[in-house]
Motif scaffolding. Structure first.
Motif, PDB file in Angstrom:
ATOM      1  N   VAL A  84       0.835  -1.199   0.000  1.00 15.62           N
ATOM      2  CA  VAL A  84       0.000   0.000   0.000  1.00 15.62           C
ATOM      3  C   VAL A  84       0.873   1.253   0.000  1.00 15.62           C
ATOM      4  CG1 VAL A  84      -1.630   1.355   1.377  1.00 15.62           C
ATOM      5  CG2 VAL A  84      -1.979  -1.102   1.083  1.00 15.62           C
ATOM      6  N   THR A  85       1.923   1.247   0.809  1.00 13.40           N
ATOM      7  CA  THR A  85       2.821   2.399   0.899  1.00 13.40           C
ATOM      8  C   THR A  85       3.557   2.633  -0.416  1.00 13.40           C
ATOM      9  OG1 THR A  85       3.136   2.032   3.267  1.00 13.40           O
ATOM     10  CG2 THR A  85       4.763   3.393   2.156  1.00 13.40           C
ATOM     11  N   SER A  86       4.094   1.547  -1.009  1.00  8.55           N
ATOM     12  CA  SER A  86       4.853   1.689  -2.255  1.00  8.55           C
ATOM     13  C   SER A  86       3.965   2.115  -3.418  1.00  8.55           C
ATOM     14  CB  SER A  86       5.552   0.376  -2.601  1.00  8.55           C
ATOM     15  OG  SER A  86       4.610  -0.663  -2.855  1.00  8.55           O
ATOM     16  N   ASN A  87       2.660   1.819  -3.328  1.00  6.11           N
ATOM     17  CA  ASN A  87       1.727   2.239  -4.375  1.00  6.11           C
ATOM     18  C   ASN A  87       1.316   3.701  -4.240  1.00  6.11           C
ATOM     19  OD1 ASN A  87       1.628  -0.252  -5.654  1.00  6.11           O
ATOM     20  ND2 ASN A  87      -0.133  -0.980  -4.458  1.00  6.11           N
ATOM     21  N   GLY A  88       1.821   4.360  -3.184  1.00 10.31           N
ATOM     22  CA  GLY A  88       1.477   5.758  -2.968  1.00 10.31           C
ATOM     23  C   GLY A  88       0.128   5.958  -2.311  1.00 10.31           C
ATOM     24  N   ASP A  89      -0.390   4.896  -1.682  1.00 10.50           N
ATOM     25  CA  ASP A  89      -1.726   4.960  -1.078  1.00 10.50           C
ATOM     26  C   ASP A  89      -1.683   5.041   0.443  1.00 10.50           C
ATOM     27  OD1 ASP A  89      -2.790   4.776  -3.617  1.00 10.50           O
ATOM     28  OD2 ASP A  89      -2.956   2.589  -3.546  1.00 10.50           O
ATOM     29  N   LYS A  90      -0.549   5.403   1.012  1.00  9.39           N
ATOM     30  CA  LYS A  90      -0.419   5.411   2.468  1.00  9.39           C
ATOM     31  C   LYS A  90      -1.444   6.328   3.124  1.00  9.39           C
ATOM     32  CE  LYS A  90       3.000   5.976   6.147  1.00  9.39           C
ATOM     33  NZ  LYS A  90       4.425   6.302   6.466  1.00  9.39           N
ATOM     34  N   ALA A  91      -1.771   7.442   2.459  1.00 13.75           N
ATOM     35  CA  ALA A  91      -2.732   8.385   3.036  1.00 13.75           C
ATOM     36  C   ALA A  91      -4.101   7.748   3.210  1.00 13.75           C
ATOM     37  CB  ALA A  91      -2.843   9.625   2.144  1.00 13.75           C
ATOM     38  N   PHE A  92      -4.418   6.756   2.366  1.00 19.35           N
ATOM     39  CA  PHE A  92      -5.723   6.100   2.462  1.00 19.35           C
ATOM     40  C   PHE A  92      -5.860   5.265   3.733  1.00 19.35           C
ATOM     41  CE2 PHE A  92      -5.788   6.061  -2.448  1.00 19.35           C
ATOM     42  CZ  PHE A  92      -6.322   7.341  -2.462  1.00 19.35           C
ATOM     43  N   ALA A  96     -11.034   4.440   7.400  1.00 24.15           N
ATOM     44  CA  ALA A  96     -11.435   3.184   8.050  1.00 24.15           C
ATOM     45  C   ALA A  96     -11.973   2.172   7.037  1.00 24.15           C
ATOM     46  CB  ALA A  96     -12.493   3.465   9.120  1.00 24.15           C
ATOM     47  N   THR A  97     -12.683   2.643   6.017  1.00 22.58           N
ATOM     48  CA  THR A  97     -13.245   1.736   5.011  1.00 22.58           C
ATOM     49  C   THR A  97     -12.124   1.084   4.203  1.00 22.58           C
ATOM     50  OG1 THR A  97     -15.252   3.064   4.818  1.00 22.58           O
ATOM     51  CG2 THR A  97     -14.746   1.568   2.995  1.00 22.58           C
ATOM     52  N   PHE A  98     -11.153   1.876   3.794  1.00 22.17           N
ATOM     53  CA  PHE A  98     -10.020   1.333   3.035  1.00 22.17           C
ATOM     54  C   PHE A  98      -9.246   0.316   3.874  1.00 22.17           C
ATOM     55  CE2 PHE A  98      -5.512   1.594   1.740  1.00 22.17           C
ATOM     56  CZ  PHE A  98      -5.640   1.182   0.417  1.00 22.17           C
ATOM     57  N   LYS A  99      -9.000   0.629   5.137  1.00 25.94           N
ATOM     58  CA  LYS A  99      -8.284  -0.291   6.020  1.00 25.94           C
ATOM     59  C   LYS A  99      -9.060  -1.601   6.169  1.00 25.94           C
ATOM     60  CE  LYS A  99      -6.282   1.126   9.746  1.00 25.94           C
ATOM     61  NZ  LYS A  99      -6.046   1.759  11.069  1.00 25.94           N
ATOM     62  N   HIS A 100     -10.370  -1.496   6.252  1.00 23.88           N
ATOM     63  CA  HIS A 100     -11.194  -2.701   6.365  1.00 23.88           C
ATOM     64  C   HIS A 100     -11.056  -3.569   5.116  1.00 23.88           C
ATOM     65  CE1 HIS A 100     -14.506  -5.310   7.428  1.00 23.88           C
ATOM     66  NE2 HIS A 100     -15.102  -5.036   6.276  1.00 23.88           N
ATOM     67  N   HIS A 101     -11.013  -2.952   3.959  1.00 25.86           N
ATOM     68  CA  HIS A 101     -10.880  -3.708   2.714  1.00 25.86           C
ATOM     69  C   HIS A 101      -9.493  -4.337   2.585  1.00 25.86           C
ATOM     70  CE1 HIS A 101     -14.344  -1.096   0.946  1.00 25.86           C
ATOM     71  NE2 HIS A 101     -14.789  -2.113   1.667  1.00 25.86           N
ATOM     72  N   ILE A 102      -8.490  -3.683   3.134  1.00 23.16           N
ATOM     73  CA  ILE A 102      -7.146  -4.275   3.161  1.00 23.16           C
ATOM     74  C   ILE A 102      -7.151  -5.518   4.034  1.00 23.16           C
ATOM     75  CG2 ILE A 102      -4.756  -3.921   3.892  1.00 23.16           C
ATOM     76  CD1 ILE A 102      -5.593  -2.431   1.328  1.00 23.16           C
ATOM     77  N   ASP A 131     -14.638  -0.374  -3.734  1.00 22.85           N
ATOM     78  CA  ASP A 131     -13.405   0.370  -3.403  1.00 22.85           C
ATOM     79  C   ASP A 131     -12.267  -0.037  -4.341  1.00 22.85           C
ATOM     80  OD1 ASP A 131     -11.394   1.824  -2.278  1.00 22.85           O
ATOM     81  OD2 ASP A 131     -11.680   1.090  -0.235  1.00 22.85           O
ATOM     82  N   GLU A 132     -12.183   0.637  -5.485  1.00 22.10           N
ATOM     83  CA  GLU A 132     -11.151   0.297  -6.466  1.00 22.10           C
ATOM     84  C   GLU A 132      -9.734   0.591  -5.953  1.00 22.10           C
ATOM     85  OE1 GLU A 132     -11.900   2.079 -10.206  1.00 22.10           O
ATOM     86  OE2 GLU A 132     -13.656   0.809 -10.658  1.00 22.10           O
ATOM     87  N   ARG A 133      -9.637   1.412  -4.911  1.00 15.85           N
ATOM     88  CA  ARG A 133      -8.309   1.720  -4.357  1.00 15.85           C
ATOM     89  C   ARG A 133      -7.617   0.458  -3.851  1.00 15.85           C
ATOM     90  NH1 ARG A 133     -10.054   5.855   0.184  1.00 15.85           N
ATOM     91  NH2 ARG A 133     -11.435   4.068   0.506  1.00 15.85           N
TER      92      ARG A 133
END
Length: 256
Positions: A84-92, A96-102, A131-133
């Motif tokens: 997630v960090t290397s993809n530049g998505d760390k801010a996401f 809470a929704t993004f974290k749940h999907h991870i 959540d396409e992210r």
């Protein structure tokens, strides 16, 4: 492990971490165990946990052919975090929704192996809609762990099948979860951090390091003896007292 207590039984000092060095360590350990007539249970189908370092995994497969090589649950989660960090998505990750999907992607390790393909396809469909992210992480898991994919030969232009680097037999933890078996290398990592905390100097000389190992082994042996006698409650108090004393010593030194 004894009575749900885990104790380090061997120490290895390594200058490098390549496959040859890992093989030498494993061969030495197994050789010593045979000399002492200690059964090597891990070679009889037992689980052997590591992080995702290929050199260590390949050395274990070579030297311990009967072992069931598994990847530590913590390190699988760490892989997702780093992806997630290397993809530049760390801010996401603050979402809470993004974290749940991870976590949903990470939870594929708890699905029975025969149902992984079905569950994995359902997760992709869900993420495409919700959540396409998180699809970037899904694709990473898919390539390295679940299905692999196809690569193109630059010279011929031909496509060829690429198997996952980490087959599902290495990371599926359904059986271990159902049977309440260990799923991580946390006990070893915890002891490693404990050993690091002993040294106020991050680069002790050889004599200091050996003396510390001798003292540490005395402490470990005491803990083992207490566990064998059934003094579990006393063991926890002894370990807590030792940790508290070491923490006070570190703080005292830092304030000087």
């Amino acid at each position: 492990m004894r009575q749900k207590q885990t104790f380090p039984m061997a120490f290895a000092l390594m200058q490098r971490r390549d496959r040859k060095d890992y093989e030498e360590v494993q061969e030495h350990l197994t050789g010593r165990m045979r000399e002492m007539n200690v059964p090597i249970k891990v070679m009889q189908g037992g689980n052997l946990y590591t992080d995702m370092e290929q050199a260590a995994i390949q050395a274990n497969k070579c030297c311990l052919p009967g072992a069931n090589c598994k990847i530590c649950l913590f390190h699988l989660g760490q892989m997702s975090q780093e992806t997630v960090t290397s993809n530049g998505d760390k801010a996401f990750l603050k979402d809470a929704t993004f974290k749940h999907h991870i976590r949903m992607a990470n939870s594929i390790v708890f699905v029975p192996e025969e149902k992984i393909d079905e569950a994995w396809a359902e997760l992709k469909t869900f993420l495409e809609q919700e959540d396409e992210r998180a699809l970037k992480l899904w694709k990473h898991w898919d390539w390295y762990c679940v299905r692999g994919g196809y690569a193109v030969n630059n010279a011929t232009g031909e496509r060829h099948r690429v198997e996952p680097r980490f087959p599902r037999s290495m990371w599926s933890l359904y059986r271990e979860t159902v049977l309440s078996l260990p799923r991580t290398t946390n006990s070893a990592e915890s002891w490693h951090r404990r050993l690091e905390s002993i040294f106020l100097n991050p680069h002790p000389n050889v004599d200091q390091f050996i003396q510390a190992l001798i003292k540490e082994w005395t402490y470990i042996k005491t803990c083992i003896d207490m566990t064998v006698r059934g003094d579990g409650s006393k063991l926890k108090k002894t370990m807590s007292a030792a940790d508290e004393k070491r923490e006070l010593r570190i703080k005292d030194t830092a304030l000087r």
